[in-house]
Each structure stands twice: as C-alpha cells, then as structure tokens.
Design a protein around this motif. Sequence first.
Motif, PDB file in Angstrom:
ATOM      1  N   HIS A 116       0.836  -1.199   0.000  1.00 12.61           N
ATOM      2  CA  HIS A 116       0.000   0.000   0.000  1.00 12.61           C
ATOM      3  C   HIS A 116       0.875   1.255   0.000  1.00 12.61           C
ATOM      4  CE1 HIS A 116      -3.480   2.500   0.914  1.00 12.61           C
ATOM      5  NE2 HIS A 116      -2.684   3.128   1.780  1.00 12.61           N
ATOM      6  N   THR A 117       1.916   1.243   0.817  1.00 17.67           N
ATOM      7  CA  THR A 117       2.795   2.411   0.884  1.00 17.67           C
ATOM      8  C   THR A 117       3.508   2.626  -0.439  1.00 17.67           C
ATOM      9  OG1 THR A 117       3.134   1.981   3.221  1.00 17.67           O
ATOM     10  CG2 THR A 117       4.721   3.452   2.146  1.00 17.67           C
ATOM     11  N   HIS A 118       3.917   1.548  -1.066  1.00 19.46           N
ATOM     12  CA  HIS A 118       4.645   1.668  -2.327  1.00 19.46           C
ATOM     13  C   HIS A 118       3.749   2.208  -3.439  1.00 19.46           C
ATOM     14  CE1 HIS A 118       7.384   0.670  -5.587  1.00 19.46           C
ATOM     15  NE2 HIS A 118       6.386   0.037  -6.167  1.00 19.46           N
ATOM     16  N   SER A 119       2.526   1.717  -3.501  1.00 20.87           N
ATOM     17  CA  SER A 119       1.657   2.082  -4.617  1.00 20.87           C
ATOM     18  C   SER A 119       1.227   3.537  -4.557  1.00 20.87           C
ATOM     19  CB  SER A 119       0.419   1.185  -4.633  1.00 20.87           C
ATOM     20  OG  SER A 119      -0.347   1.392  -3.450  1.00 20.87           O
ATOM     21  N   HIS A 120       1.199   4.152  -3.361  1.00 14.46           N
ATOM     22  CA  HIS A 120       0.761   5.537  -3.246  1.00 14.46           C
ATOM     23  C   HIS A 120       1.919   6.502  -3.073  1.00 14.46           C
ATOM     24  CE1 HIS A 120      -3.620   5.017  -3.166  1.00 14.46           C
ATOM     25  NE2 HIS A 120      -3.334   3.832  -2.643  1.00 14.46           N
ATOM     26  N   GLY A 121       3.136   6.029  -3.257  1.00 10.34           N
ATOM     27  CA  GLY A 121       4.269   6.928  -3.193  1.00 10.34           C
ATOM     28  C   GLY A 121       4.423   7.704  -4.478  1.00 10.34           C
ATOM     29  N   PRO A 122       5.474   8.509  -4.585  1.00  8.40           N
ATOM     30  CA  PRO A 122       5.686   9.276  -5.807  1.00  8.40           C
ATOM     31  C   PRO A 122       5.976   8.379  -6.989  1.00  8.40           C
ATOM     32  CG  PRO A 122       7.585   9.426  -4.337  1.00  8.40           C
ATOM     33  CD  PRO A 122       6.508   8.748  -3.566  1.00  8.40           C
ATOM     34  N   ALA A 123       5.437   8.741  -8.133  1.00 10.03           N
ATOM     35  CA  ALA A 123       5.609   7.939  -9.338  1.00 10.03           C
ATOM     36  C   ALA A 123       7.059   7.944  -9.773  1.00 10.03           C
ATOM     37  CB  ALA A 123       4.728   8.478 -10.462  1.00 10.03           C
ATOM     38  N   ALA A 124       7.541   6.787 -10.187  1.00 11.25           N
ATOM     39  CA  ALA A 124       8.915   6.689 -10.661  1.00 11.25           C
ATOM     40  C   ALA A 124       9.059   7.427 -11.982  1.00 11.25           C
ATOM     41  CB  ALA A 124       9.292   5.215 -10.846  1.00 11.25           C
ATOM     42  N   ARG A 184      -2.820   4.195 -12.170  1.00  9.99           N
ATOM     43  CA  ARG A 184      -1.701   3.258 -12.258  1.00  9.99           C
ATOM     44  C   ARG A 184      -0.916   3.216 -10.956  1.00  9.99           C
ATOM     45  NH1 ARG A 184       0.349  -1.137 -15.034  1.00  9.99           N
ATOM     46  NH2 ARG A 184       2.611  -1.087 -14.955  1.00  9.99           N
ATOM     47  N   GLN A 185      -0.760   4.388 -10.341  1.00 11.51           N
ATOM     48  CA  GLN A 185      -0.011   4.443  -9.090  1.00 11.51           C
ATOM     49  C   GLN A 185      -0.777   3.737  -7.974  1.00 11.51           C
ATOM     50  OE1 GLN A 185       1.159   8.389  -8.063  1.00 11.51           O
ATOM     51  NE2 GLN A 185       2.291   7.774  -6.234  1.00 11.51           N
ATOM     52  N   ALA A 186      -2.099   3.834  -7.974  1.00 12.02           N
ATOM     53  CA  ALA A 186      -2.905   3.172  -6.958  1.00 12.02           C
ATOM     54  C   ALA A 186      -2.932   1.660  -7.152  1.00 12.02           C
ATOM     55  CB  ALA A 186      -4.333   3.728  -6.987  1.00 12.02           C
ATOM     56  N   ASN A 187      -2.858   1.230  -8.398  1.00 13.84           N
ATOM     57  CA  ASN A 187      -2.886  -0.203  -8.691  1.00 13.84           C
ATOM     58  C   ASN A 187      -1.874  -0.496  -9.800  1.00 13.84           C
ATOM     59  OD1 ASN A 187      -3.424  -2.884  -9.101  1.00 13.84           O
ATOM     60  ND2 ASN A 187      -5.588  -2.607  -9.607  1.00 13.84           N
ATOM     61  N   PRO A 188      -0.624  -0.792  -9.440  1.00 12.12           N
ATOM     62  CA  PRO A 188       0.419  -1.029 -10.454  1.00 12.12           C
ATOM     63  C   PRO A 188       0.163  -2.228 -11.348  1.00 12.12           C
ATOM     64  CG  PRO A 188       1.376  -0.629  -8.285  1.00 12.12           C
ATOM     65  CD  PRO A 188      -0.081  -0.830  -8.073  1.00 12.12           C
ATOM     66  N   THR A 189      -0.777  -3.110 -10.994  1.00 10.53           N
ATOM     67  CA  THR A 189      -1.032  -4.291 -11.808  1.00 10.53           C
ATOM     68  C   THR A 189      -1.954  -4.008 -12.982  1.00 10.53           C
ATOM     69  OG1 THR A 189      -2.926  -4.940 -10.436  1.00 10.53           O
ATOM     70  CG2 THR A 189      -0.751  -5.753  -9.775  1.00 10.53           C
ATOM     71  N   MET A 190      -2.541  -2.818 -13.050  1.00  5.73           N
ATOM     72  CA  MET A 190      -3.462  -2.492 -14.138  1.00  5.73           C
ATOM     73  C   MET A 190      -2.702  -2.359 -15.457  1.00  5.73           C
ATOM     74  SD  MET A 190      -6.051   0.274 -12.366  1.00  5.73           S
ATOM     75  CE  MET A 190      -7.139   0.299 -13.793  1.00  5.73           C
ATOM     76  N   VAL A 246       2.164   5.036 -19.609  1.00  7.76           N
ATOM     77  CA  VAL A 246       2.426   4.653 -18.227  1.00  7.76           C
ATOM     78  C   VAL A 246       2.511   3.141 -18.069  1.00  7.76           C
ATOM     79  CG1 VAL A 246       0.019   4.512 -17.433  1.00  7.76           C
ATOM     80  CG2 VAL A 246       1.805   5.216 -15.850  1.00  7.76           C
ATOM     81  N   SER A 247       1.738   2.385 -18.848  1.00  4.35           N
ATOM     82  CA  SER A 247       1.817   0.925 -18.739  1.00  4.35           C
ATOM     83  C   SER A 247       3.088   0.389 -19.381  1.00  4.35           C
ATOM     84  CB  SER A 247       0.585   0.271 -19.376  1.00  4.35           C
ATOM     85  OG  SER A 247       0.515   0.602 -20.760  1.00  4.35           O
ATOM     86  N   ALA A 248       3.508   0.957 -20.487  1.00  2.00           N
ATOM     87  CA  ALA A 248       4.741   0.509 -21.139  1.00  2.00           C
ATOM     88  C   ALA A 248       5.952   0.834 -20.285  1.00  2.00           C
ATOM     89  CB  ALA A 248       4.873   1.180 -22.508  1.00  2.00           C
ATOM     90  N   ASP A 249       5.879   1.894 -19.514  1.00  4.98           N
ATOM     91  CA  ASP A 249       7.026   2.314 -18.718  1.00  4.98           C
ATOM     92  C   ASP A 249       7.168   1.508 -17.442  1.00  4.98           C
ATOM     93  OD1 ASP A 249       9.200   4.191 -18.141  1.00  4.98           O
ATOM     94  OD2 ASP A 249       7.930   4.756 -16.459  1.00  4.98           O
ATOM     95  N   ARG A 250       6.042   1.075 -16.851  1.00  2.08           N
ATOM     96  CA  ARG A 250       6.112   0.526 -15.499  1.00  2.08           C
ATOM     97  C   ARG A 250       5.529  -0.878 -15.369  1.00  2.08           C
ATOM     98  NH1 ARG A 250       3.622   5.084 -11.801  1.00  2.08           N
ATOM     99  NH2 ARG A 250       4.419   3.714 -10.172  1.00  2.08           N
ATOM    100  N   THR A 251       5.224  -1.547 -16.480  1.00  5.43           N
ATOM    101  CA  THR A 251       4.674  -2.900 -16.394  1.00  5.43           C
ATOM    102  C   THR A 251       5.655  -3.856 -15.747  1.00  5.43           C
ATOM    103  OG1 THR A 251       3.299  -2.558 -18.340  1.00  5.43           O
ATOM    104  CG2 THR A 251       3.778  -4.832 -17.727  1.00  5.43           C
ATOM    105  N   GLY A 252       6.937  -3.739 -16.155  1.00  6.39           N
ATOM    106  CA  GLY A 252       7.933  -4.632 -15.578  1.00  6.39           C
ATOM    107  C   GLY A 252       8.074  -4.446 -14.089  1.00  6.39           C
ATOM    108  N   VAL A 253       8.054  -3.186 -13.629  1.00  6.99           N
ATOM    109  CA  VAL A 253       8.188  -2.915 -12.202  1.00  6.99           C
ATOM    110  C   VAL A 253       7.021  -3.497 -11.436  1.00  6.99           C
ATOM    111  CG1 VAL A 253       8.309  -1.097 -10.476  1.00  6.99           C
ATOM    112  CG2 VAL A 253       9.512  -0.829 -12.647  1.00  6.99           C
ATOM    113  N   GLY A 254       5.801  -3.277 -11.980  1.00  4.65           N
ATOM    114  CA  GLY A 254       4.609  -3.784 -11.300  1.00  4.65           C
ATOM    115  C   GLY A 254       4.610  -5.303 -11.240  1.00  4.65           C
ATOM    116  N   ALA A 255       5.060  -5.941 -12.327  1.00  2.83           N
ATOM    117  CA  ALA A 255       5.063  -7.405 -12.366  1.00  2.83           C
ATOM    118  C   ALA A 255       6.043  -7.976 -11.366  1.00  2.83           C
ATOM    119  CB  ALA A 255       5.379  -7.881 -13.788  1.00  2.83           C
ATOM    120  N   GLU A 256       7.229  -7.358 -11.301  1.00  2.00           N
ATOM    121  CA  GLU A 256       8.224  -7.838 -10.361  1.00  2.00           C
ATOM    122  C   GLU A 256       7.741  -7.694  -8.934  1.00  2.00           C
ATOM    123  OE1 GLU A 256      11.796  -5.808 -11.126  1.00  2.00           O
ATOM    124  OE2 GLU A 256      12.101  -6.672 -13.110  1.00  2.00           O
ATOM    125  N   ALA A 257       7.127  -6.538  -8.643  1.00  2.46           N
ATOM    126  CA  ALA A 257       6.640  -6.315  -7.282  1.00  2.46           C
ATOM    127  C   ALA A 257       5.550  -7.299  -6.930  1.00  2.46           C
ATOM    128  CB  ALA A 257       6.123  -4.883  -7.142  1.00  2.46           C
TER     129      ALA A 257
END
Length: 444
Positions: A18-26, A325-331, A415-426
Amino acid sequence: MTPPHRDSEPQGHQQHTHTHSHGPAAPVSTHLRKVIAAVLIPFAAAVLVGLVALWPGGAPAHERTGVGFDRQTQQGKVVSVVKVDCKDVNAAQLPVSGETTPPSEDRAAGKNLCEKATVEVTSGPDQGRRFIEVVQPDAPRQLRTGQGVVVAYAPDAPHDLQYSVTDVNRKFPLVLLAGIFALAVVLVGRMRGVMALVALALSFAVLTLFILPAILQGSNPLLVAVVGAGAIMLIALYICHGPTARTSVAVIGTLISLLLIGLLGSLFIGWASLSGNTDDNTGLIHGLYPHIDMSGLLLAGVIIGSLGVLDDVTVTQTSAVWELRQANPTMGAKQLYRAGIRIGRDHIASVVNTLVLAYAGAALPLLLLFSVAQSSVGTVANSELVAEEIVRTLVGSIGLVASVPVTTALAALVVSADRTGVGAEAGASAPVRSGRGRRRRAKP
C-alpha cells in the motif's frame, strides 16, 4: 503458534504494498523519454521557427478614422453636473459623441430635465481643458460629479465639439477584481497558483505581442493562430505542471485535438460560406485592413478559444490515468483506458454544456432580438451571425470530446509501457519471499 504468525506476515506485506503504490511515481524510462522527445522536440522547434519567421515587430501604423474604437481617446473627470431644462439645450451644441440625441418634443415642452456636465480633460496635450456634455434623462449612462470618464478627441471637428464623453473609466474596479482573483489563486493553489499566474501573463504576452500584430501585418491568420497556440500551450502546460511525462502526454493530446479542430473548422467555415465579417467591429477591421482574411480570422479565433478548455481536459485525463496506475500497479493499458474513459465521460458532459451555455450567454442580446422578431429556429440558425457561433461551438466541442479518448489512450500506453515490468516484479516477488519465510519457519 504458527497460524497467528502466518496471519501477521501477510498483513505486514499488504502494508508495504500500500505504501509503495501511493508513493511518488517513478520517472519514466530513458526509452520513453526518447520517444516523447522525438515527438515534442520537432514540434517545439517548428513553433520557435514560426515565431521567428512571423514575428511582426509591432502593429502597423495607420491614420485614425475616428469611428468606433479607432478614435483618439484621453482621460477625463466630471467636474460638475447641473440639471437644466431640455428645451433650453440647443441640439447644435451637443457633442458629436454618438451617445446623446437631440431633445424630443416632450423634452422641448419642458417635461424633462437634462444633465449638463462639465468635464475636464486630465491627460494628453489639452490637459486642463473643459467642455460641456449634455446627457438626456433616458440615456443609458448617467454622469456624476467626480466620476472618471474616457473622452474622445476629434481634431477635425469645431473647437467646442472636439471632445466628447465616450465611456466611463472602469480601471479601478477591474484592477481590484483582478487582484482578488490573483490572491484567491495563490491562496488556494500556492506555488502552483503562482506558476499559473505566470503562465497566464506569458500567454497574454504571446497574444498581444505576436498573434494580434502578426495578423494586422498581413500574415495568414490560421498560421499565426497555430504557431501562437502552440507557443501558449507549451508555455502554459510546462510552467504549470512541470517538464514531466504527464505534461508531455497532455501536450501531445492537446496538439492532436487542435489539429482536428483546425481541419473541421476550415472545412465547415468554407462549406457554410462564413465570411467572418458580421458586425461593426469586424467591419471596421476589414475597412482598416482589407488585406486580412476575415474567414481565416474566424478560424484562428476558434483554435485559440478552444485551447484553454483543451488544456484542462487533457491534463485532467493524463493525471487520472497516472494516479490510477499508481494506486494499482497491476493495471494494464486496457484497464487503465477503461477506468480513465469513465472519468472522461463525466468531464465531457459538464464541459460541453459549459461551452454551449457560455456562447449562448454571450449572444443573449442577439437571441432576444430574434425572439422579438418572432423568427423561427431555422431562420435564426441560418443567419451568419448565429451560424458562426454554432460552428465555433460545435467544432470546439468535437475537438474537446475527441481529446478525452485520445489523451486517455496515450497516457495508458505510456504509463503501462514504462512501469509494467516494475509492477510485475513487485507483484510476483512478494508472495515468493512470503512463502519462503513460512517454509523456513515451519522446518524447526
């Protein structure tokens, strides 16, 4: 003791997520920065080249006609106002301001009193000079002692009729209202509000120093409007929202929508045979500068008028997608688009209604005249004066509606192309670590 421990560990993991998903966007990746730059840099360069090539260097000089706004004006002050019998006022002594009329038969019979105002010129070479202004009792503007006024100067008129009151000086209430507006923006928006005011000032500078003089110099109004709108868009968005990927996506969405508005506006202005010369002001412009393409000027107004609303919609949609996207990185991109477009539909419904009501409110006196004449809706809509507003409203609204899916799709893809890998790993690594921890604790 094992079950309670298993229950407590997932809770701790959930808190971390929860803390990670609502932090500042990478920040966006280097690859995406290059893609965005490949689109924006040529556009910004084209705008800069257009500004240099079309820069007017000031409005062209011309001899004043003394008609309408093209009159020499100075500041004045009402020194005194006295009541006089209208029958004692000689029509030949009335100023040639176009604001007063000779006394009627009823006034000549002494049934009404006129106001005889002494006005002093407070600026210009004739500062201190006084003249008489007669105001009829049914005139829409009455004068009072101590009131600031704007006076027109007609050098070719007889000496006693060279000056006349044309308007009231409204500078103080307008400046006060502008100050209240700026204070409200800063108090609520804080630093963002300050930057918004800076962007507003720079946008107004582009309008007054580039767009208007360039059109008067004879440059193509459409080309000037496109270059000027591009400059305003880049200045306003990046100053207000910063040089981020969100802002860049909003700029691209706004640009695509403006291109659509320009194409539709050009098509339907020509198809509907709209000349752009429909009232006294446009007629005066055409008379002073016959080389100006009035239909092109109309299209330029459509583009510039639509820009402000487009900025609002594109920035809102881009920010909504980023926050989702920041609230739910898996989207994924499709989920982000569907969620963002639902927000956009609400925005469209309110903004389109705002545009239509704004134009209707501005044209309310004209609509009243048509109502008095008992004209049919078809007759009213077919008149060029109203048809211009219909085309302006509908073309701008189409561009506004189109900006929502276009900007939402762009933002979702970026936003999905940039952070899909990060969300998947997390999402994948956390359960594995949790499972390993349980096995290690279960072995003893």
